[in-house]
Design an enzyme around this catalytic site. Structure first.
Site, PDB file in Angstrom:
ATOM      1  N   ARG A  77       0.851  -1.187   0.000  1.00 30.19           N
ATOM      2  CA  ARG A  77       0.000   0.000   0.000  1.00 30.19           C
ATOM      3  C   ARG A  77       0.890   1.241   0.000  1.00 30.19           C
ATOM      4  O   ARG A  77       1.707   1.415   0.898  1.00 30.19           O
ATOM      5  CB  ARG A  77      -0.905  -0.019   1.233  1.00 30.19           C
ATOM      6  N   HIS A 121      -2.167  11.093   1.139  1.00 32.09           N
ATOM      7  CA  HIS A 121      -1.570  10.875   2.444  1.00 32.09           C
ATOM      8  C   HIS A 121      -0.938  12.202   2.883  1.00 32.09           C
ATOM      9  O   HIS A 121       0.276  12.304   3.054  1.00 32.09           O
ATOM     10  CB  HIS A 121      -0.564   9.719   2.381  1.00 32.09           C
ATOM     11  N   GLU A 166      -6.346   8.522   6.812  1.00 30.39           N
ATOM     12  CA  GLU A 166      -6.548   9.245   8.069  1.00 30.39           C
ATOM     13  C   GLU A 166      -6.973  10.701   7.878  1.00 30.39           C
ATOM     14  O   GLU A 166      -6.239  11.630   8.260  1.00 30.39           O
ATOM     15  CB  GLU A 166      -5.280   9.179   8.923  1.00 30.39           C
ATOM     16  N   ASN A 293      -6.438   1.812  10.735  1.00 32.52           N
ATOM     17  CA  ASN A 293      -5.066   1.951  11.235  1.00 32.52           C
ATOM     18  C   ASN A 293      -5.142   1.925  12.748  1.00 32.52           C
ATOM     19  O   ASN A 293      -5.863   2.728  13.349  1.00 32.52           O
ATOM     20  CB  ASN A 293      -4.460   3.292  10.801  1.00 32.52           C
ATOM     21  N   TYR A 295      -2.897   1.884  16.343  1.00 32.91           N
ATOM     22  CA  TYR A 295      -1.613   1.979  17.043  1.00 32.91           C
ATOM     23  C   TYR A 295      -1.759   1.839  18.557  1.00 32.91           C
ATOM     24  O   TYR A 295      -0.995   1.147  19.198  1.00 32.91           O
ATOM     25  CB  TYR A 295      -0.923   3.311  16.711  1.00 32.91           C
ATOM     26  N   GLU A 353      -2.824  -0.293   8.717  1.00 30.79           N
ATOM     27  CA  GLU A 353      -1.560   0.075   9.378  1.00 30.79           C
ATOM     28  C   GLU A 353      -1.554  -0.443  10.805  1.00 30.79           C
ATOM     29  O   GLU A 353      -2.572  -0.366  11.493  1.00 30.79           O
ATOM     30  CB  GLU A 353      -1.375   1.602   9.471  1.00 30.79           C
TER      31      GLU A 353
HETATM   32  C1  GCO Z   1      -0.609   7.477   9.666  1.00 34.26           C
HETATM   33  C2  GCO Z   1       0.304   7.509   9.011  1.00 34.26           C
HETATM   34  C3  GCO Z   1       1.727   7.238   8.963  1.00 34.26           C
HETATM   35  C4  GCO Z   1       2.484   7.391  10.218  1.00 34.26           C
HETATM   36  C5  GCO Z   1       2.222   6.264  11.156  1.00 34.26           C
HETATM   37  C6  GCO Z   1       3.008   6.359  12.433  1.00 34.26           C
HETATM   38  O1  GCO Z   1      -1.392   7.171   8.699  1.00 34.26           O
HETATM   39  O2  GCO Z   1      -0.677   7.942  10.780  1.00 34.26           O
HETATM   40  O3  GCO Z   1      -0.177   6.767   7.931  1.00 34.26           O
HETATM   41  O4  GCO Z   1       2.062   8.183   8.025  1.00 34.26           O
HETATM   42  O5  GCO Z   1       3.816   7.426   9.903  1.00 34.26           O
HETATM   43  O6  GCO Z   1       0.887   6.247  11.505  1.00 34.26           O
HETATM   44  O7  GCO Z   1       2.683   7.504  13.135  1.00 34.26           O
END
Ligand code: GCO
Length: 448
Positions: A77, A121, A166, A293, A295, A353
């Protein structure tokens, strides 16, 4: 057989974005984006670093695809840079910019790696920013034109196109928190930008549908964070609910239900009648594939000082932390379940992600032993498996990121790659986590 086996045809991939990896910022007719402007402004990015060279993927894409082959990736991607294709955002197409993505896609297909194209992006053409950027409704229409041009190039070969990555971050971190380009600190601008970004998704959806030469799935990628109250008190629970509305429902509701929670916020109420035009919400709610995504989570307590949500983030003891966030593997399960239960989406889901910034580096023998990343991946992928078992239609998992790269306002400090990059020589080294991930892909699963 691994103890946790994924469905046949599960898509294993890695993700990147144009500004974070390409470099070649002023080559072959590329125009200026807001990230060029922002990163060239002293004080905006750690150590005043920028993406001028990044990891030079623009020139080294063949090497990078070779690495993808070594990792056994099924899919990749990446994002196209609007400013390579339309240097001024609208108007004249830059053939050399299109040619780069043409070569990239051909090379991926030659190596049997499925290209997943993302149109935006965060690197908005500066020329459009000069006319108000995402706070100007016209930008949404310009985006749809750009989407049509890219579709013309890729739709004979590419099966999945994401409109945005995002949009919440582009809108809120860029226009309200001011930490990303264009660097504004105004909640009104943030909410306007968010609506126009979402609207542009809908307009682009229609443009892609109408112009694609072959069937293509059209998706969007969202950053979703499960939100928890810091305590059981009513104030904290309400703070968590408001944060959830601002962080998650502000994007999920429009895309999956055609409604918006922005009226729940004072500025949103003030704006909504002039901002949201008849028909907008219906356009936004068009989606074939939702990229998630994930985290970390957000743990919130009541704090009147903070505008919009009156809530402040807290960082509970007891869990491991990474360079940027608390590590909370069950959050990925919970957010996937929540989307599936609360919204019953008719579209497919994918993790687009997931990854971690941990300090890592070359050991004496040239190897990168990033055990913490392996542990992170193991625990998160196991939770994705659990969601699949519990009936969530998750079709794939993309690691962020393929290589170490430019981490926006934090510069080159945080390293997210499966592949280590020596920023002096730009030499690439597959990390232990990359080898570990390759094994997961090969076995289509892992041992819990
Ligand atoms: C995100 C981003 C990335 C970042 C990653 C880490 O979509 O936030 O796609 O560009 O680098 O998330 O922070």
């Amino acid at each position: 057989m691994p103890t946790l086996t994924f469905p046949k045809d599960f898509v294993w991939g890695a993700a990147t974005s144009a500004y974070q990896i390409e470099g070649a910022w002023n080559e072959d007719g590329r125009g200026m984006s807001i990230w060029d402007t922002f990163s060239h402004t002293p004080g905006k990015v750690a150590n005043n670093e920028n993406g001028d060279v990044a990891v030079d993927h623009y020139h080294r894409y063949k090497d990078d695809i070779r690495l993808m082959t070594e990792l056994g990736l099924k899919a990749y991607r990446f994002s196209t840079a609007w400013t390579r294709i339309l240097p001024d955002g609208t108007g004249k197409v830059n053939k050399k910019g299109l040619d780069f993505y043409d070569r990239l896609i051909d090379e991926l297909l030659k190596k049997k790696i499925e290209p997943y194209v993302c149109l935006f992006h965060w690197d908005l053409p500066q020329a459009l920013q000069d006319k108000g950027g995402w706070t100007n409704r016209d930008t949404a229409y310009a985006f749809a034109d750009y989407a049509r041009i890219v579709t013309g190039l890729v739709s004979d070969r590419v099966k999945v196109v994401f409109t945005h990555n995002e949009p919440w971050v582009a809108a809120i971190v860029g226009h309200f928190l001011g930490e990303h380009a264009p660097g504004f600190k105004d909640p009104v601008q943030g909410i306007k930008a968010l609506h126009h970004l979402l609207l542009s998704h809908g307009l682009a959806y229609e443009a892609i549908r109408a112009s694609a030469k072959k069937p293509v799935k059209i998706g969007i990628t969202l950053n979703l964070n499960p939100v928890y109250p810091a305590s059981d008190s009513k104030k904290d629970r309400e703070a968590a609910n408001r944060t959830d509305a601002m962080l998650n429902r502000s994007v999920l509701d429009p895309l999956l239900k055609g409604t918006t929670p922005i009226q729940e916020f004072a500025v949103g109420k003030m704006l909504s009648s002039s901002l949201i035009k008849d028909g907008d919400m219906g356009k936004i709610k068009q989606l074939d594939l939702l990229g998630v995504n994930y985290y970390s989570r957000s743990v919130m307590k009541y704090d009147a000082k903070f505008p919009l949500v009156s809530a402040a983030q807290t960082f509970p003891e007891g869990n491991e932390y990474s360079g940027m966030w608390e590590i909370f593997p069950t959050g990925i399960y919970e957010i996937l379940m929540r989307v599936s239960k609360d919204y019953k989406p008719s579209c497919e889901l994918m993790v687009t992600e997931n990854g971690i910034p941990v300090p890592d580096g070359l050991d004496f023998d040239g190897r990168v032993r990033d055990e913490r990343r392996i542990r992170y991946l193991e625990s998160h992928i196991a939770q994705v498996h659990r969601a699949v078992q519990d009936g969530v239609p998750v079709k794939g998992y993309f690691h962020w990121s393929l290589t170490d790269n430019f981490e926006w306002a934090l510069g080159y400090g945080p390293r997210f790659g499966l592949v280590y990059v020596d920023y002096k020589t730009l030499k690439r080294t597959i990390k232990d986590s990359g080898r570990w991930f390759a094994n997961v892909i090969r076995r289509n699963g892992l041992d819990a």
